[in-house]
Design a protein around this motif. Structure first.
Motif, PDB file in Angstrom:
ATOM      1  N   GLU A   1      -2.349 -16.056   4.595  1.00 42.84           N
ATOM      2  CA  GLU A   1      -1.935 -17.931   5.358  1.00 42.84           C
ATOM      3  C   GLU A   1      -3.103 -18.438   5.210  1.00 42.84           C
ATOM      4  O   GLU A   1      -2.623 -20.127   4.950  1.00 42.84           O
ATOM      5  CB  GLU A   1      -1.348 -17.479   6.676  1.00 42.84           C
TER       6      GLU A   1
ATOM      7  N   ARG B   1       2.345   4.322   6.190  1.00 41.06           N
ATOM      8  CA  ARG B   1       3.348   4.614   5.406  1.00 41.06           C
ATOM      9  C   ARG B   1       3.197   6.258   5.459  1.00 41.06           C
ATOM     10  O   ARG B   1       2.252   6.348   6.279  1.00 41.06           O
ATOM     11  CB  ARG B   1       3.024   4.450   4.302  1.00 41.06           C
TER      12      ARG B   1
ATOM     13  N   ALA C   1      -1.381   1.008   6.189  1.00 40.38           N
ATOM     14  CA  ALA C   1      -0.126  -0.343   6.467  1.00 40.38           C
ATOM     15  C   ALA C   1       0.631   0.619   7.483  1.00 40.38           C
ATOM     16  O   ALA C   1       2.245   0.462   7.934  1.00 40.38           O
ATOM     17  CB  ALA C   1       0.401  -0.421   5.439  1.00 40.38           C
TER      18      ALA C   1
ATOM     19  N   HIS D   1       3.479  -8.937  -2.166  1.00 37.48           N
ATOM     20  CA  HIS D   1       4.049  -8.304  -0.679  1.00 37.48           C
ATOM     21  C   HIS D   1       3.042  -7.860   0.179  1.00 37.48           C
ATOM     22  O   HIS D   1       2.784  -6.967  -0.242  1.00 37.48           O
ATOM     23  CB  HIS D   1       4.712  -7.052  -0.972  1.00 37.48           C
ATOM     24  N   PRO D   2       2.243  -8.640   1.224  1.00 33.58           N
ATOM     25  CA  PRO D   2       1.576  -8.435   2.050  1.00 33.58           C
ATOM     26  C   PRO D   2       1.864  -7.269   3.242  1.00 33.58           C
ATOM     27  O   PRO D   2       3.066  -7.056   3.304  1.00 33.58           O
ATOM     28  CB  PRO D   2       1.515  -9.839   2.698  1.00 33.58           C
ATOM     29  N   THR D   3       0.891  -6.386   3.513  1.00 35.61           N
ATOM     30  CA  THR D   3       0.854  -6.040   5.113  1.00 35.61           C
ATOM     31  C   THR D   3       0.779  -6.813   6.117  1.00 35.61           C
ATOM     32  O   THR D   3       0.448  -7.662   5.831  1.00 35.61           O
ATOM     33  CB  THR D   3      -0.172  -4.466   4.961  1.00 35.61           C
ATOM     34  N   ALA D   4       1.592  -6.660   7.130  1.00 33.60           N
ATOM     35  CA  ALA D   4       1.172  -6.835   8.183  1.00 33.60           C
ATOM     36  C   ALA D   4      -0.066  -7.385   8.669  1.00 33.60           C
ATOM     37  O   ALA D   4      -0.426  -8.601   8.932  1.00 33.60           O
ATOM     38  CB  ALA D   4       2.085  -6.145   9.275  1.00 33.60           C
ATOM     39  N   GLN D   5      -0.808  -6.254   8.281  1.00 31.63           N
ATOM     40  CA  GLN D   5      -2.529  -6.216   8.588  1.00 31.63           C
ATOM     41  C   GLN D   5      -2.847  -7.884   8.143  1.00 31.63           C
ATOM     42  O   GLN D   5      -3.759  -8.425   8.615  1.00 31.63           O
ATOM     43  CB  GLN D   5      -2.539  -5.396   8.621  1.00 31.63           C
TER      44      GLN D   5
ATOM     45  N   ALA E   1       4.673 -17.864   2.791  1.00 34.41           N
ATOM     46  CA  ALA E   1       6.164 -17.003   3.001  1.00 34.41           C
ATOM     47  C   ALA E   1       7.383 -17.170   2.364  1.00 34.41           C
ATOM     48  O   ALA E   1       7.923 -18.435   2.234  1.00 34.41           O
ATOM     49  CB  ALA E   1       6.836 -16.326   4.379  1.00 34.41           C
TER      50      ALA E   1
ATOM     51  N   ARG F   1      -1.011 -10.494   6.384  1.00 35.15           N
ATOM     52  CA  ARG F   1      -1.064 -12.001   6.395  1.00 35.15           C
ATOM     53  C   ARG F   1      -1.507 -12.728   6.767  1.00 35.15           C
ATOM     54  O   ARG F   1      -1.729 -13.709   6.275  1.00 35.15           O
ATOM     55  CB  ARG F   1       0.750 -11.696   6.709  1.00 35.15           C
ATOM     56  N   PRO F   2      -2.011 -12.310   7.572  1.00 33.60           N
ATOM     57  CA  PRO F   2      -3.134 -13.051   8.692  1.00 33.60           C
ATOM     58  C   PRO F   2      -4.290 -14.242   7.818  1.00 33.60           C
ATOM     59  O   PRO F   2      -4.240 -15.049   7.474  1.00 33.60           O
ATOM     60  CB  PRO F   2      -3.306 -13.398   9.549  1.00 33.60           C
TER      61      PRO F   2
END
Length: 151
Positions: free
Chosen positions: A136, A27, A25, A126-130, A142, A132-133
């Motif tokens: 969903e 970090r 992610a 708390h999802p990472t951007a990768q 969200a 999140r889809p």
């Protein structure tokens, strides 16, 4: 591939997957270096007590994917007016060579099953951007959350 509960013997895999999840992610490595020893102590304690649970998918006897789950005390809330706990999902990680095979979905279905069995009807993460889809597509929504660091 075999899906099984995480045990204390999986401490190294849990720590490795968490580190690599945050690394993927983006970090900062220096921050992760500080986090790792503290997380190992925390995870060891919670695995022993049962406060931290989860599942691991093995391929040829090696970890291919894993997820963690905690049930946290929480006052009844408009999102869960009849329940005094929430499920907190964390540390979902799939090894790069096993991505796209439905392992994350399999793990998340197991998380949902466990929550239902325990009478908990509200889960958070708390999802990472990768990731999140993918969440969903599993009907995760969200929410609004804010944070404050006190240091």
């Amino acid at each position: 591939m075999t899906l099984r509960p995480i045990t204390f013997a999986d401490l190294d895999a849990v720590c490795d997957h968490r580190r690599r999840m945050f690394d993927a992610a983006g970090r900062d490595a220096a921050v992760l270096d500080r986090m790792d020893p503290a997380f190992r102590i925390w995870a060891a304690s919670r695995l022993r007590s049962g406060e931290y649970m989860g599942w691991i998918v093995e391929a040829d006897g090696r970890p291919a994917a894993s997820v963690g789950l905690m049930f946290i005390d929480w006052p009844p809330h408009p999102e869960h007016p009849d329940c005094d706990r929430r499920g907190y999902v964390l540390n979902l990680f799939v090894e790069p060579e096993h991505r796209g095979q439905g392992l994350a979905r399999r793990l998340m279905r197991r998380v949902e099953e466990e929550a239902r069995t325990r009478g908990v009807d509200y889960l958070i993460l708390h999802p990472t951007a990768q990731a999140r889809p993918m969440y969903e597509t599993l009907n995760w929504q969200a929410t609004s959350e804010m944070s404050l660091r006190l240091n």
